[in-house]
Motif scaffolding. Structure first.
Motif, PDB file in Angstrom:
ATOM      1  N   PRO A   1       0.821  -1.216   0.000  1.00 41.69           N
ATOM      2  CA  PRO A   1       0.000   0.000   0.000  1.00 41.69           C
ATOM      3  C   PRO A   1       0.854   1.265   0.000  1.00 41.69           C
ATOM      4  CG  PRO A   1      -0.816  -1.557   1.635  1.00 41.69           C
ATOM      5  CD  PRO A   1       0.486  -2.103   1.124  1.00 41.69           C
ATOM      6  N   ASP A   2       2.133   1.136   0.408  1.00 36.61           N
ATOM      7  CA  ASP A   2       3.037   2.291   0.417  1.00 36.61           C
ATOM      8  C   ASP A   2       3.801   2.457  -0.896  1.00 36.61           C
ATOM      9  OD1 ASP A   2       2.190   2.647   2.985  1.00 36.61           O
ATOM     10  OD2 ASP A   2       4.049   1.971   3.942  1.00 36.61           O
ATOM     11  N   MET A   3       3.481   1.641  -1.881  1.00 36.60           N
ATOM     12  CA  MET A   3       4.168   1.783  -3.170  1.00 36.60           C
ATOM     13  C   MET A   3       3.929   3.176  -3.714  1.00 36.60           C
ATOM     14  SD  MET A   3       6.189   0.550  -5.308  1.00 36.60           S
ATOM     15  CE  MET A   3       6.403  -1.110  -4.647  1.00 36.60           C
ATOM     16  N   ASN A   4       4.964   3.737  -4.348  1.00 38.75           N
ATOM     17  CA  ASN A   4       4.869   5.127  -4.836  1.00 38.75           C
ATOM     18  C   ASN A   4       5.752   5.314  -6.062  1.00 38.75           C
ATOM     19  OD1 ASN A   4       7.636   5.821  -3.925  1.00 38.75           O
ATOM     20  ND2 ASN A   4       6.755   5.394  -1.914  1.00 38.75           N
ATOM     21  N   ASP A   5       5.641   6.492  -6.660  1.00 33.50           N
ATOM     22  CA  ASP A   5       6.378   6.764  -7.910  1.00 33.50           C
ATOM     23  C   ASP A   5       7.887   6.618  -7.743  1.00 33.50           C
ATOM     24  OD1 ASP A   5       3.916   7.354  -8.875  1.00 33.50           O
ATOM     25  OD2 ASP A   5       4.344   9.435  -9.404  1.00 33.50           O
ATOM     26  N   GLU A   6       8.391   7.060  -6.584  1.00 33.54           N
ATOM     27  CA  GLU A   6       9.838   7.013  -6.366  1.00 33.54           C
ATOM     28  C   GLU A   6      10.345   5.566  -6.431  1.00 33.54           C
ATOM     29  OE1 GLU A   6      10.975   8.701  -2.621  1.00 33.54           O
ATOM     30  OE2 GLU A   6      13.074   8.115  -2.884  1.00 33.54           O
ATOM     31  N   VAL A   7       9.635   4.664  -5.729  1.00 32.66           N
ATOM     32  CA  VAL A   7      10.058   3.257  -5.738  1.00 32.66           C
ATOM     33  C   VAL A   7       9.801   2.638  -7.116  1.00 32.66           C
ATOM     34  CG1 VAL A   7       9.749   0.978  -4.683  1.00 32.66           C
ATOM     35  CG2 VAL A   7       9.640   3.025  -3.263  1.00 32.66           C
ATOM     36  N   TRP A   8       8.703   3.014  -7.749  1.00 33.83           N
ATOM     37  CA  TRP A   8       8.404   2.496  -9.093  1.00 33.83           C
ATOM     38  C   TRP A   8       9.546   2.780 -10.069  1.00 33.83           C
ATOM     39  CZ3 TRP A   8       2.805   3.465 -11.315  1.00 33.83           C
ATOM     40  CH2 TRP A   8       1.987   2.390 -10.961  1.00 33.83           C
ATOM     41  N   LEU A   9       9.979   4.052 -10.090  1.00 33.42           N
ATOM     42  CA  LEU A   9      11.017   4.439 -11.050  1.00 33.42           C
ATOM     43  C   LEU A   9      12.343   3.769 -10.700  1.00 33.42           C
ATOM     44  CD1 LEU A   9      10.172   8.231 -11.593  1.00 33.42           C
ATOM     45  CD2 LEU A   9       9.506   6.276 -12.990  1.00 33.42           C
ATOM     46  N   LYS A  10      12.647   3.697  -9.382  1.00 32.38           N
ATOM     47  CA  LYS A  10      13.887   3.040  -8.941  1.00 32.38           C
ATOM     48  C   LYS A  10      13.868   1.555  -9.323  1.00 32.38           C
ATOM     49  CE  LYS A  10      16.522   2.197  -4.688  1.00 32.38           C
ATOM     50  NZ  LYS A  10      16.375   2.045  -3.235  1.00 32.38           N
ATOM     51  N   LEU A  11      12.720   0.910  -9.074  1.00 31.94           N
ATOM     52  CA  LEU A  11      12.567  -0.513  -9.373  1.00 31.94           C
ATOM     53  C   LEU A  11      12.680  -0.770 -10.878  1.00 31.94           C
ATOM     54  CD1 LEU A  11      11.691  -3.456  -8.643  1.00 31.94           C
ATOM     55  CD2 LEU A  11       9.320  -2.669  -8.826  1.00 31.94           C
TER      56      LEU A  11
END
Lengths: 285, 43
Positions: free
Chosen positions: A83-93
């Motif tokens: 539920p804490d997934m966000n754009d920052e982690v998306w782009l990093k991943l």
């Protein structure tokens, strides 16, 4: 007699080839983001737990035999409940995933992820990664400390899929509960059951039984290599909000969201086949 | 955005969360209605 000779010959050849390539296991990179699959509970019969407690190397130790499927590399990209997934982690991943996929020594990748937003991450990666290699997302419905935890078999199957020839060119795949789904059509459909991931409109692409993969179909909507999106070019994602329609209409909420200058688009989750309240129905194309 | 000038397009069989993912990505490329519509028919 002739048949026996042929069989013996084939067996001999197989043993010879196995010996020859014994050290040439595929290499699979596991990118961990947290979630229930990395969770630890307070008791074996409780579903109360803290998601994302376990590091990936601890997690993988429970998937006995996985080391026979592939040489493994690990990268703990994040350790958050989904539920804490966000754009920052998306782009990093996505950028980390692309780097591994561009590496010739890597056969495929596995991403471990919480189940709540898994389908969103899967579809995002399905559109922005440039690869024909297998990209497998997996997770767990039960923390590793629970009775009949599902993380060991899900991880085992995910690594088998990532190391396989069969999963190539099919875009990002979700492997959960012995099933293989395409990223576009798969959703979490139940809050707690192990078979929660389903593609209601199109069904699973295939099944995976202790690492043995059977595909029956492939996704036809464009993905990965055939999209106009490339993670290497994406630095920022415009803000888009979702507004749900219901009895009585959503005019006030829609007006508020539309008036915000930072919102660049709106998804209206309409009723039925996407219908909107009287007055806006006409605008629907 | 003016609510009376909103242009709607169907997300096809994408649920709202996935429609949001695709809309965000296509908005990095274009604001043209026809191109946005085409993306939802393609992906």
């Amino acid at each position: 007699m002739r048949i026996k000779t042929a069989t013996a010959f084939v067996l001999g050849l197989t043993m010879y080839l196995n010996g020859l390539f014994a050290d040439e296991k595929p290499t699979v990179a596991i990118l961990a983001t947290g979630g229930t699959i990395a969770g630890t509970g307070t008791s074996a019969s409780s579903n109360a737990y803290s998601a994302g407690d376990m590091a990936i190397n601890t997690l993988i130790a429970s998937a006995h035999g996985v080391e026979n499927l592939a040489n493994l590399k690990f990268n703990q990209v994040a350790n958050i409940p989904s539920p804490d997934m966000n754009d920052e982690v998306w782009l990093k991943l996505a950028k980390a995933a692309q780097e591994y996929l561009d590496d010739d020594s890597i056969s495929g990748i596995v991403i471990t992820h919480g189940t709540d937003t898994m389908e969103e991450t899967a579809y995002f990666l399905n559109l922005v990664l440039k690869t024909n290699k297998p990209v497998i997302i997996t997770g767990a419905m039960r923390p590793a400390t629970a009775l009949s935890a599902d993380d060991p078999i899900d991880l085992y199957n995910a690594v088998a899929a990532a190391a396989s020839e069969e999963a190539k060119g099919k875009g990002v795949l979700i492997v959960m509960d012995d099933r293989i789904f395409d990223a576009r059509d798969c959703s979490k459909t139940n809050t707690s059951t192990l078979d929660t991931f389903q593609s209601w409109n199109s069904g699973a692409l295939g099944y995976i039984d202790f690492g043995h993969i059977k595909f029956y179909k492939a996704p036809l909507r464009k993905h990965t290599m055939d999209t106009e999106f490339n993670i290497k070019e994406i630095k920022f994602l415009p803000k888009v909000d979702i507004v749900s329609e219901y009895e009585g209409g959503i005019t006030d909420i829609l007006k508020f969201v539309a008036s915000r200058p930072d919102v660049k688009g709106i998804v209206v989750a309409g009723v039925g086949d996407g219908n909107l309240y009287n007055g806006y129905r006409q605008a629907y194309v | 955005m003016d609510i009376d000038k909103l242009m709607f397009n169907t997300s096809d069989s994408l649920n709202s969360e996935k429609a949001r993912v695709l809309l965000r990505l296509i908005l990095t490329k274009t604001n043209e209605y026809d191109k946005i519509k085409k993306a939802f028919d393609t992906y």
